[in-house]
Design a protein around this motif. Structure first.
Motif, mmCIF file in Angstrom:
data_model
loop_
_atom_site.group_PDB
_atom_site.id
_atom_site.type_symbol
_atom_site.label_atom_id
_atom_site.label_comp_id
_atom_site.label_asym_id
_atom_site.label_seq_id
_atom_site.Cartn_x
_atom_site.Cartn_y
_atom_site.Cartn_z
ATOM 1 N N GLU A 1 -21.221 -7.868 6.743
ATOM 2 C CA GLU A 1 -20.132 -7.761 7.714
ATOM 3 C C GLU A 1 -20.728 -7.880 9.121
ATOM 4 N N THR A 2 -20.065 -8.609 10.007
ATOM 5 C CA THR A 2 -20.576 -8.806 11.371
ATOM 6 C C THR A 2 -19.515 -8.510 12.427
ATOM 7 N N ASP B 1 -26.977 -6.585 18.029
ATOM 8 C CA ASP B 1 -26.827 -5.537 17.009
ATOM 9 C C ASP B 1 -26.983 -6.113 15.604
ATOM 10 N N ILE B 2 -26.509 -7.336 15.406
ATOM 11 C CA ILE B 2 -26.644 -7.983 14.099
ATOM 12 C C ILE B 2 -28.115 -8.249 13.803
ATOM 13 N N ASP B 3 -28.895 -8.542 14.848
ATOM 14 C CA ASP B 3 -30.344 -8.678 14.666
ATOM 15 C C ASP B 3 -30.929 -7.389 14.100
ATOM 16 N N LYS C 1 -21.359 -2.900 6.364
ATOM 17 C CA LYS C 1 -20.318 -2.424 7.275
ATOM 18 C C LYS C 1 -20.672 -1.061 7.855
ATOM 19 N N LYS C 2 -21.083 -0.133 6.992
ATOM 20 C CA LYS C 2 -21.423 1.209 7.463
ATOM 21 C C LYS C 2 -22.654 1.190 8.365
ATOM 22 N N LYS C 3 -23.685 0.449 7.966
ATOM 23 C CA LYS C 3 -24.915 0.412 8.747
ATOM 24 C C LYS C 3 -24.671 -0.233 10.113
ATOM 25 N N LEU C 4 -23.865 -1.292 10.134
ATOM 26 C CA LEU C 4 -23.594 -1.959 11.406
ATOM 27 C C LEU C 4 -22.794 -1.046 12.325
ATOM 28 N N ALA C 5 -21.891 -0.255 11.764
ATOM 29 C CA ALA C 5 -21.127 0.696 12.577
ATOM 30 C C ALA C 5 -22.057 1.715 13.229
ATOM 31 N N ASP C 6 -23.057 2.192 12.474
ATOM 32 C CA ASP C 6 -24.021 3.141 13.037
ATOM 33 C C ASP C 6 -24.857 2.497 14.137
#
Length: 498
Positions: free
Chosen positions: A435-436, A443-445, A461-466
């Protein structure tokens, strides 16, 4: 718009009386392989043009590369519209494809790099919405000229649609003169002041202080990210290695997303839907062109659906929806096309062609061009997207090339093939594609750098939110410190003046 117009314009011309008289070697069922090659050779040109962006995309910038590509399209379109032999038509399609490949490889990247995280998805979706409008426009231009008594039986029925292509190219070149270069390209070239001006211009904040702070933070983030990437490996071959940024995984995912879009079978419909209606379902040429016009119109209208959803639901749910519905639609089309003399089956096939296009417009069309930009790092983004786009066009060539042969030889088995590919894509999307949504490209990096595994999809999704939350906290701390420092400076200045 030109991208879509070029995709839709040729299929409807193949069965026209004047076109058949001018190119008899690929008409009336003669040599379906050569017919497929004539249509699909455009994609070979696109693939070659896209691969040149490996060099030109970063060296000359996004804007100049797009303008150069559009100029080449004008030459290729002129050759096609003035053709009196198949060789000239093929050369014209290769030249036009080369220019379109350059532009198509750069435009989504340029768009994504100039968009804010919260609306980057919508921005690219609007771009692809205009693409689908181009397909619909091509169908209706072809139908109008075929239905008109003044043009139906002469060369204008096919020359005029091809001659309209430069109109879109001239418009794109004119508009590009007023658009800013990507701030990431400018920073990469050392043009810091110009990059800051572009970021400031793209900001929506009205308060001058907040605007200046946002500009400083964004420029600083891009510069820091670029410096880290440059320190890791400066060779362009780094895209074929993993390393901490996981270059190869991200290149593979970008290529998968773009090739997946082609292997859904979408361009079987886009290029050959008039032939499917006329030769497979036994409709008249006039009715086939009319229904094709509504297919293109519905495809375009359906592309409005994901625009408000893409930055709310996210990328993965839409991709999964698209793959499931495309698979189901192709199964039904295969089952009904197997009985071409049954009118009820023919009507059902037409309905599910519309449903397939809807699923494609909602689930895969825009995301195929958005996610490669999001998933690749700045250092290799231009090269990775160029390679992915080149593979995209090669898959497009494969589909368009073999489709007339498959339709004539295995009939309904053609649709069974594309149903099977869509079925395979469902687990691949679920496990491999992250998820991006609503994250900065930087942040995606971090998401990839902190996940040393290919099975990144379910946890992304969860990790990107953090990660995004931590970034906002750091930015807020940065902004508070800057405001405190500014307040102290103002107090000193006021004391001195007193």
């Amino acid at each position: 718009m030109l991208f879509g117009y070029d995709q839709g314009v040729m299929g409807s011309l193949l069965t026209g009386p004047s076109f058949e008289a001018t190119f008899p070697s690929i008409s009336n069922g003669n040599n379906t392989t050569l017919q497929g090659f004539t249509v699909a050779v455009y994609e070979l040109g696109c693939a070659a043009g896209a691969l040149t962006v490996i060099i030109s995309g970063d060296r000359f910038g996004r804007r100049v590369t797009v303008m150069l590509g559009e100029s080449i399209i004008i030459v290729g379109a002129t050759l096609q519209a003035s053709s009196f032999g198949l060789t000239q038509m093929i050369v014209g399609r290769v030249v036009a494809g080369f220019g379109n490949g350059m532009a198509a490889a750069v435009l989504p990247t340029w768009n994504g790099e100039c968009s804010r995280p919260k609306n980057r998805g919508r921005a690219v979706m609007w771009q692809l919405n205009i693409n689908l409008f181009g397909i619909a426009l091509a169908y209706w231009v072809d139908y109008g000229l075929a239905a008109s008594s003044a043009t139906s039986n002469n060369g204008w029925a096919w020359r005029l649609p091809l001659a309209l292509q430069p109109t879109f190219s001239f418009l794109t070149i004119f508009l590009a003169l007023f658009l800013p270069e990507s701030p990431r390209v400018l920073i990469r070239s050392g043009k810091m002041a110009e990059a800051s001006d572009v970021v400031d211009m793209l900001s929506l904040k009205e308060d001058p202080d907040a605007r200046a702070m946002e500009t400083r933070i964004i420029v600083s983030m891009i510069e820091k990210n670029l410096q880290e990437d440059m320190q890791s490996d400066s060779r362009w071959q780094a895209i074929f290695t993993q390393g901490k940024p996981r270059y190869f995984q991200r290149l593979t995912l970008a290529a998968f997303i773009m090739c997946m879009y082609q292997l859904t079978g979408v361009n079987l419909i886009t290029y050959y839907v008039p032939i499917i209606f006329q030769n497979t379902l036994k409709l008249s040429r006039n009715l086939s062109l009319l229904i094709s016009g509504f297919v293109g119109l519905e495809f375009w209208l359906a592309s409005f659906i994901p625009i408000p959803l893409i930055d709310r639901l996210g990328r993965r749910p839409l991709l999964l929806f698209g793959a499931v519905m495309e698979c189901f639609s192709m199964i039904v089309v295969a089952a009904t096309v197997a009985y071409p003399d049954n009118k009820i089956c023919g009507y059902v096939a037409i309905v599910f062609i519309f449903i397939f296009n809807t699923a494609c417009a909602v689930g895969t069309n825009g995301l195929a061009f958005l996610m490669p930009v999001e998933m690749t790092p700045l250092q290799t983004r231009g090269k990775s997207v160029a390679i992915s786009t080149g593979l995209f066009w090669l898959c497009n060539f494969f589909v368009v090339m073999i489709s007339p042969v498959l339709i004539s030889r295995i009939g309904y088995g053609t649709y069974v093939l594309w149903a099977s590919t869509n079925l395979c894509f469902i687990p691949m999307i679920y496990f491999l594609v992250p998820e991006t949504c609503k994250a900065t490209l930087e942040d995606i990096d971090v998401l990839f750098e902190t996940n040393p595994t290919w099975l990144i999809g379910p946890i992304s999704k969860k990790k990107l939110a953090d990660i995004t939350k931590n970034t906002y906290l750091l930015n807020d701390a940065d902004e508070d410190g800057w405001k405190e420092k500014k307040s102290s400076i103002n107090m000193v200045e006021n004391t001195s003046s007193e």
